[in-house]
Design a protein around this motif. Sequence first.
Motif, PDB file in Angstrom:
ATOM      1  N   SER A  61      54.965   8.807  79.055  1.00  0.00           N
ATOM      2  CA  SER A  61      54.974   9.863  78.505  1.00  0.00           C
ATOM      3  C   SER A  61      56.288   9.457  77.324  1.00  0.00           C
ATOM      4  N   LEU A  62      57.274   8.719  77.427  1.00  0.00           N
ATOM      5  CA  LEU A  62      58.501   8.216  76.514  1.00  0.00           C
ATOM      6  C   LEU A  62      57.877   8.060  75.124  1.00  0.00           C
ATOM      7  N   PHE A  63      56.694   7.101  75.022  1.00  0.00           N
ATOM      8  CA  PHE A  63      56.098   6.933  73.766  1.00  0.00           C
ATOM      9  C   PHE A  63      55.749   8.189  73.183  1.00  0.00           C
ATOM     10  N   ILE A  64      54.877   8.819  73.915  1.00  0.00           N
ATOM     11  CA  ILE A  64      54.080   9.815  73.246  1.00  0.00           C
ATOM     12  C   ILE A  64      55.301  11.288  72.598  1.00  0.00           C
ATOM     13  N   SER A  65      56.440  11.559  73.704  1.00  0.00           N
ATOM     14  CA  SER A  65      57.172  12.420  73.682  1.00  0.00           C
ATOM     15  C   SER A  65      57.962  12.347  72.415  1.00  0.00           C
ATOM     16  N   ILE A  66      58.776  11.352  72.383  1.00  0.00           N
ATOM     17  CA  ILE A  66      59.178  10.232  70.926  1.00  0.00           C
ATOM     18  C   ILE A  66      58.053  10.381  69.964  1.00  0.00           C
ATOM     19  N   GLY A  67      57.279   9.926  69.620  1.00  0.00           N
ATOM     20  CA  GLY A  67      56.662  10.626  68.831  1.00  0.00           C
ATOM     21  C   GLY A  67      56.297  11.913  68.252  1.00  0.00           C
ATOM     22  N   ILE A  68      55.807  12.742  69.133  1.00  0.00           N
ATOM     23  CA  ILE A  68      55.635  14.119  69.091  1.00  0.00           C
ATOM     24  C   ILE A  68      56.897  15.165  68.549  1.00  0.00           C
ATOM     25  N   SER A  69      58.040  14.735  69.093  1.00  0.00           N
ATOM     26  CA  SER A  69      59.603  15.301  68.729  1.00  0.00           C
ATOM     27  C   SER A  69      59.596  14.371  66.758  1.00  0.00           C
ATOM     28  N   LEU A  70      59.741  13.526  66.713  1.00  0.00           N
ATOM     29  CA  LEU A  70      59.284  13.022  65.603  1.00  0.00           C
ATOM     30  C   LEU A  70      59.221  13.623  64.569  1.00  0.00           C
ATOM     31  N   THR A  71      57.534  13.925  65.323  1.00  0.00           N
ATOM     32  CA  THR A  71      56.332  14.389  63.471  1.00  0.00           C
ATOM     33  C   THR A  71      56.505  15.779  63.806  1.00  0.00           C
ATOM     34  N   SER A  72      56.615  16.295  64.841  1.00  0.00           N
ATOM     35  CA  SER A  72      56.878  17.423  64.918  1.00  0.00           C
ATOM     36  C   SER A  72      58.010  18.474  63.847  1.00  0.00           C
ATOM     37  N   THR A  73      59.412  17.215  64.034  1.00  0.00           N
ATOM     38  CA  THR A  73      60.326  18.167  63.180  1.00  0.00           C
ATOM     39  C   THR A  73      60.461  17.670  61.704  1.00  0.00           C
ATOM     40  N   ILE A  74      59.670  16.669  61.858  1.00  0.00           N
ATOM     41  CA  ILE A  74      59.858  16.539  60.613  1.00  0.00           C
ATOM     42  C   ILE A  74      58.454  16.990  59.971  1.00  0.00           C
ATOM     43  N   PHE A  75      57.377  17.374  59.947  1.00  0.00           N
ATOM     44  CA  PHE A  75      56.137  18.522  59.400  1.00  0.00           C
ATOM     45  C   PHE A  75      57.143  19.480  59.749  1.00  0.00           C
ATOM     46  N   GLY A  76      57.361  20.179  60.948  1.00  0.00           N
ATOM     47  CA  GLY A  76      57.611  21.392  61.070  1.00  0.00           C
ATOM     48  C   GLY A  76      58.902  21.961  60.039  1.00  0.00           C
ATOM     49  N   PHE A  77      59.511  20.692  59.824  1.00  0.00           N
ATOM     50  CA  PHE A  77      60.710  21.306  58.405  1.00  0.00           C
ATOM     51  C   PHE A  77      60.280  21.691  56.987  1.00  0.00           C
ATOM     52  N   CYS A  78      59.285  20.516  56.859  1.00  0.00           N
ATOM     53  CA  CYS A  78      58.220  20.621  55.571  1.00  0.00           C
ATOM     54  C   CYS A  78      57.876  21.806  55.571  1.00  0.00           C
ATOM     55  N   PHE A  79      57.149  22.432  56.454  1.00  0.00           N
ATOM     56  CA  PHE A  79      56.065  22.918  56.694  1.00  0.00           C
ATOM     57  C   PHE A  79      56.676  23.988  56.404  1.00  0.00           C
ATOM     58  N   SER A  80      57.747  24.690  57.265  1.00  0.00           N
ATOM     59  CA  SER A  80      58.902  26.206  57.026  1.00  0.00           C
ATOM     60  C   SER A  80      59.663  26.021  55.893  1.00  0.00           C
ATOM     61  N   ALA A  81      60.072  24.452  55.358  1.00  0.00           N
ATOM     62  CA  ALA A  81      60.406  24.783  53.988  1.00  0.00           C
ATOM     63  C   ALA A  81      59.457  25.680  52.783  1.00  0.00           C
ATOM     64  N   TYR A  82      58.392  24.996  52.809  1.00  0.00           N
ATOM     65  CA  TYR A  82      57.621  25.705  51.698  1.00  0.00           C
ATOM     66  C   TYR A  82      57.039  27.371  51.977  1.00  0.00           C
ATOM     67  N   LEU A  83      56.863  27.184  52.950  1.00  0.00           N
ATOM     68  CA  LEU A  83      57.194  28.739  53.692  1.00  0.00           C
ATOM     69  C   LEU A  83      58.245  29.596  53.369  1.00  0.00           C
ATOM     70  N   SER A  84      58.852  29.432  53.274  1.00  0.00           N
ATOM     71  CA  SER A  84      60.307  29.883  52.675  1.00  0.00           C
ATOM     72  C   SER A  84      60.692  30.213  51.380  1.00  0.00           C
ATOM     73  N   LEU A  85      60.478  29.229  50.911  1.00  0.00           N
ATOM     74  CA  LEU A  85      60.533  29.265  49.194  1.00  0.00           C
ATOM     75  C   LEU A  85      59.791  30.047  48.809  1.00  0.00           C
ATOM     76  N   SER A  86      58.379  29.690  49.135  1.00  0.00           N
ATOM     77  CA  SER A  86      56.663  30.936  48.646  1.00  0.00           C
ATOM     78  C   SER A  86      57.359  31.982  49.524  1.00  0.00           C
ATOM     79  N   GLN A  87      58.078  32.612  48.986  1.00  0.00           N
ATOM     80  CA  GLN A  87      57.328  34.126  49.711  1.00  0.00           C
ATOM     81  C   GLN A  87      56.283  35.074  49.412  1.00  0.00           C
ATOM     82  N   SER A  88      55.495  34.140  48.669  1.00  0.00           N
ATOM     83  CA  SER A  88      54.011  34.983  49.332  1.00  0.00           C
ATOM     84  C   SER A  88      53.645  34.487  50.288  1.00  0.00           C
ATOM     85  N   LEU A  89      53.858  33.430  51.346  1.00  0.00           N
ATOM     86  CA  LEU A  89      53.491  32.717  52.098  1.00  0.00           C
ATOM     87  C   LEU A  89      54.363  33.006  53.560  1.00  0.00           C
ATOM     88  N   VAL A  90      55.516  34.553  53.281  1.00  0.00           N
ATOM     89  CA  VAL A  90      56.349  34.321  54.135  1.00  0.00           C
ATOM     90  C   VAL A  90      55.162  34.788  55.659  1.00  0.00           C
TER      91      VAL A  90
END
Length: 255
Positions: A61-90
């Motif tokens: 559980s520790l392995f899965i949760s840490i991995g999911i937390s890191l992966t979700s945060t990194i990709f979530g930041f990148c996806f949200s940045a891309y959507l926010s900086l591209s007004q047509s994709l908001v």
Amino acid sequence: MKVPLRWFFLPLLLLPLILILYLSVVSAWVYPSLWEGGLSVERWKYLFDESNHLRKSFGLSLFISIGISLTSTIFGFCFSAYLSLSQSLVSWYRIAFFPYLIAPVSFAALLQYYFVRFNLNGSLAGVWLAQLLFILPFSVIIFSSFWSRNTIDLYRQGLILGADPRVAFIRIVWPLAKPWFVFSLILCFLASWFEYGITGLIGVGKVRTLTIDTMLYVNESNLFQAALASCLLVLPVLLILLTGYFASRKISLRQ
């Protein structure tokens, strides 16, 4: 009134923790004799045995949760940045709310056909991917609040004044984003740590995380093992709360 209320609600919050801790060390419990059973730490000692499955499920559980937390945060930041900086994709932010319109078990049921087809059902990779598909949108939603008009304008102002995009990100965006990263890491970790429905359906009992084992002991009416598993289940939450408390105290003392 704050101090009396605090001392009133604190025992109510601590009572379940005290109960599961007591049940994890008591040798027997026969109602209504609550305190006649002898105390023993044998169950806790057995956790350090390599053959103990509860220890393995805790590590998994520790392995899965840490991995999911890191992966979700990194990709979530990148996806949200891309959507926010591209007004047509908001407007695409609306898709991030879809997994939370239905129950996790229903969400897993929608995915199960594809996981069976690609032989991911009942595997660690399948559980990992299913949890990621459920928790990643949560991180995107969190960072959507960070990418406000003010943050975007500061980043673009840095570019207009001649800053390189990498330098503008490191010097302007990253200092503002660090608290949001910590916030997302903690929430995504907890979402994965306590996840039961998706893991149970996609894992089909083969991926034994701590939540699966805890519910298994509860269904078996194995009271003492369920209490021990519950203690391990709340342990990261207590550590996060204590870390946050001491960190806030340290910041307040500096100020």
